[in-house]
Scaffold this motif. Sequence first.
Motif, PDB file in Angstrom:
ATOM      1  N   VAL A   1      66.170  69.698  43.094  1.00  0.00           N
ATOM      2  CA  VAL A   1      65.268  68.609  43.485  1.00  0.00           C
ATOM      3  C   VAL A   1      63.842  69.122  43.335  1.00  0.00           C
ATOM      4  O   VAL A   1      63.518  70.220  43.783  1.00  0.00           O
ATOM      5  CB  VAL A   1      65.524  68.196  44.956  1.00  0.00           C
ATOM      6  CG1 VAL A   1      64.529  67.147  45.406  1.00  0.00           C
ATOM      7  CG2 VAL A   1      66.954  67.682  45.129  1.00  0.00           C
ATOM      8  N   VAL A   2      63.011  68.330  42.667  1.00  0.00           N
ATOM      9  CA  VAL A   2      61.624  68.745  42.444  1.00  0.00           C
ATOM     10  C   VAL A   2      60.715  67.991  43.412  1.00  0.00           C
ATOM     11  O   VAL A   2      60.778  66.764  43.512  1.00  0.00           O
ATOM     12  CB  VAL A   2      61.202  68.439  40.984  1.00  0.00           C
ATOM     13  CG1 VAL A   2      59.751  68.847  40.748  1.00  0.00           C
ATOM     14  CG2 VAL A   2      62.128  69.166  40.012  1.00  0.00           C
ATOM     15  N   VAL A   3      59.910  68.738  44.157  1.00  0.00           N
ATOM     16  CA  VAL A   3      59.014  68.097  45.136  1.00  0.00           C
ATOM     17  C   VAL A   3      57.582  68.605  44.950  1.00  0.00           C
ATOM     18  O   VAL A   3      57.357  69.626  44.304  1.00  0.00           O
ATOM     19  CB  VAL A   3      59.443  68.390  46.602  1.00  0.00           C
ATOM     20  CG1 VAL A   3      60.815  67.829  46.903  1.00  0.00           C
ATOM     21  CG2 VAL A   3      59.394  69.889  46.893  1.00  0.00           C
ATOM     22  N   ALA A   4      56.652  67.868  45.560  1.00  0.00           N
ATOM     23  CA  ALA A   4      55.244  68.277  45.487  1.00  0.00           C
ATOM     24  C   ALA A   4      55.011  69.489  46.389  1.00  0.00           C
ATOM     25  O   ALA A   4      55.555  69.561  47.486  1.00  0.00           O
ATOM     26  CB  ALA A   4      54.365  67.125  45.942  1.00  0.00           C
ATOM     27  N   SER A   5      54.225  70.420  45.882  1.00  0.00           N
ATOM     28  CA  SER A   5      53.866  71.579  46.722  1.00  0.00           C
ATOM     29  C   SER A   5      52.659  71.188  47.577  1.00  0.00           C
ATOM     30  O   SER A   5      52.071  70.124  47.389  1.00  0.00           O
ATOM     31  CB  SER A   5      53.512  72.767  45.841  1.00  0.00           C
ATOM     32  OG  SER A   5      52.364  72.455  45.093  1.00  0.00           O
ATOM     33  N   ASN A   6      52.276  72.040  48.466  1.00  0.00           N
ATOM     34  CA  ASN A   6      51.050  71.853  49.256  1.00  0.00           C
ATOM     35  C   ASN A   6      50.951  70.517  49.950  1.00  0.00           C
ATOM     36  O   ASN A   6      49.889  69.900  49.939  1.00  0.00           O
ATOM     37  CB  ASN A   6      49.807  72.013  48.361  1.00  0.00           C
ATOM     38  CG  ASN A   6      49.786  73.360  47.711  1.00  0.00           C
ATOM     39  OD1 ASN A   6      50.244  74.328  48.306  1.00  0.00           O
ATOM     40  ND2 ASN A   6      49.287  73.422  46.494  1.00  0.00           N
ATOM     41  N   GLN A   7      52.051  70.038  50.486  1.00  0.00           N
ATOM     42  CA  GLN A   7      51.950  68.809  51.272  1.00  0.00           C
ATOM     43  C   GLN A   7      52.673  69.000  52.590  1.00  0.00           C
ATOM     44  O   GLN A   7      53.842  69.385  52.616  1.00  0.00           O
ATOM     45  CB  GLN A   7      52.582  67.643  50.524  1.00  0.00           C
ATOM     46  CG  GLN A   7      51.690  67.095  49.442  1.00  0.00           C
ATOM     47  CD  GLN A   7      51.771  65.567  49.383  1.00  0.00           C
ATOM     48  OE1 GLN A   7      52.769  64.985  49.763  1.00  0.00           O
ATOM     49  NE2 GLN A   7      50.711  64.959  48.933  1.00  0.00           N
ATOM     50  N   ILE A   8      51.934  68.732  53.659  1.00  0.00           N
ATOM     51  CA  ILE A   8      52.518  68.829  55.000  1.00  0.00           C
ATOM     52  C   ILE A   8      52.342  67.480  55.684  1.00  0.00           C
ATOM     53  O   ILE A   8      51.259  66.891  55.636  1.00  0.00           O
ATOM     54  CB  ILE A   8      51.774  69.894  55.857  1.00  0.00           C
ATOM     55  CG1 ILE A   8      51.691  71.249  55.145  1.00  0.00           C
ATOM     56  CG2 ILE A   8      52.416  70.025  57.238  1.00  0.00           C
ATOM     57  CD1 ILE A   8      52.948  72.054  55.125  1.00  0.00           C
ATOM     58  N   GLY A   9      53.416  66.982  56.286  1.00  0.00           N
ATOM     59  CA  GLY A   9      53.321  65.698  56.973  1.00  0.00           C
ATOM     60  C   GLY A   9      54.330  65.616  58.106  1.00  0.00           C
ATOM     61  O   GLY A   9      55.026  66.586  58.423  1.00  0.00           O
ATOM     62  N   SER A  10      54.401  64.443  58.698  1.00  0.00           N
ATOM     63  CA  SER A  10      55.344  64.207  59.797  1.00  0.00           C
ATOM     64  C   SER A  10      56.282  63.079  59.364  1.00  0.00           C
ATOM     65  O   SER A  10      55.982  61.901  59.584  1.00  0.00           O
ATOM     66  CB  SER A  10      54.598  63.778  61.063  1.00  0.00           C
ATOM     67  OG  SER A  10      53.652  64.755  61.424  1.00  0.00           O
ATOM     68  N   PRO A  11      57.422  63.422  58.729  1.00  0.00           N
ATOM     69  CA  PRO A  11      58.308  62.376  58.224  1.00  0.00           C
ATOM     70  C   PRO A  11      58.792  61.479  59.360  1.00  0.00           C
ATOM     71  O   PRO A  11      59.194  61.977  60.412  1.00  0.00           O
ATOM     72  CB  PRO A  11      59.493  63.155  57.638  1.00  0.00           C
ATOM     73  CG  PRO A  11      59.058  64.567  57.558  1.00  0.00           C
ATOM     74  CD  PRO A  11      57.958  64.773  58.546  1.00  0.00           C
ATOM     75  N   THR A  12      58.728  60.180  59.123  1.00  0.00           N
ATOM     76  CA  THR A  12      59.043  59.219  60.189  1.00  0.00           C
ATOM     77  C   THR A  12      60.018  58.168  59.670  1.00  0.00           C
ATOM     78  O   THR A  12      59.805  57.589  58.603  1.00  0.00           O
ATOM     79  CB  THR A  12      57.738  58.552  60.694  1.00  0.00           C
ATOM     80  OG1 THR A  12      56.876  59.578  61.173  1.00  0.00           O
ATOM     81  CG2 THR A  12      58.003  57.558  61.806  1.00  0.00           C
TER      82      THR A  12
END
Length: 279
Positions: A176-187
Amino acid sequence: MAYGTQVWITGANGRIGRELTKLLNPMDYEIFATDIDEVDITDSKRVNIFVDINRPDVIINCAGLTDIDNCEKNIETAFRVNAIGAKNLAIAANRINAKIIQLSTDDVFGGDSKTPYREYDLTNPQTVYGKSKALGEEYIKEFSHTYFILRSSWLYGGGNKYVENIIEEGKKNGKVVVASNQIGSPTSSTELAKFILRIIDSYDYGLYHTACEGKCSRKEFAEKVLELANIKADVEEVDNHLDFNKRPSYSALDNFLLSITNIYKFPKWEDALKDYINK
Ligand SMILES: NC(=O)c1ccc[n+]([C@@H]2O[C@H](COP(=O)([O-])OP(=O)(O)OC[C@H]3O[C@@H](n4cnc5c(N)ncnc54)[C@H](OP(=O)(O)O)[C@@H]3O)[C@@H](O)[C@H]2O)c1
């Protein structure tokens, strides 16, 4: 609230609008669910006629232009829907003494924080989407008194297939390919809808951060999805992922005001995700 409370949901065909319409019990509420074809919220005359005829007690604004690239390409439409639309609803709500619940976003922040954003942190939107939503918030505060502004983050479910896509990609490609450098609060949209249901009856007006508790990177989120779905696949981070390169790199939210007032506690993002996948 008494039986017969009338609730108007705008943008009812969208991800959150649909989730909310599903959760609201028609035995408890009379629901008016409209989308752009029935009431275009940018048309102030139409909005005011609608409230005069139906006299809702609560207006929940789930309408919006939410595609970030679309907003960049159609700046005027983005401001018309996300800002002027909110203003029209705020004025109408104020006129008939209705509560208004406005959905907003972590995109109002600049992404340069090192700790989860609290409600008192300065906004600094970087995209047309974020700027138009921030102006929408201002209008709600300016033109209505009995408002809730709810900022949420990384919503999944309710028609958003982010989790399903990770599972699908993992099964198909083993990666699975995802974006690097991203931090969040999945809701989870269901958790947000549950909270909205709770405040329909409350008078604790104001601006709140309303995200599942905790934070993670896109990689950690995808790894958790795969673990919970029992799929063996690698997760690879890439810079400038097309789907996310305009989003703030850091947009985790701290539900600070909910926590100091003991109004509500969102579940941890891992627990909400587990519930979502199990269902
Ligand atoms: N999804 C997220 O991650 C997220 C996170 C935080 C906050 N929010 C906020 O939550 C709200 C709802 O998000 P969502 O994900 O449910 O959005 P969505 O799936 O894009 O739904 C928005 C709905 O609004 C409708 N709409 C567009 N223009 C309209 C207009 N002029 N009048 C009436 N309806 C109109 C859309 O119709 P069309 O499809 O025909 O355009 C769509 O049905 C938005 O305000 C968004 O900013 C979303």
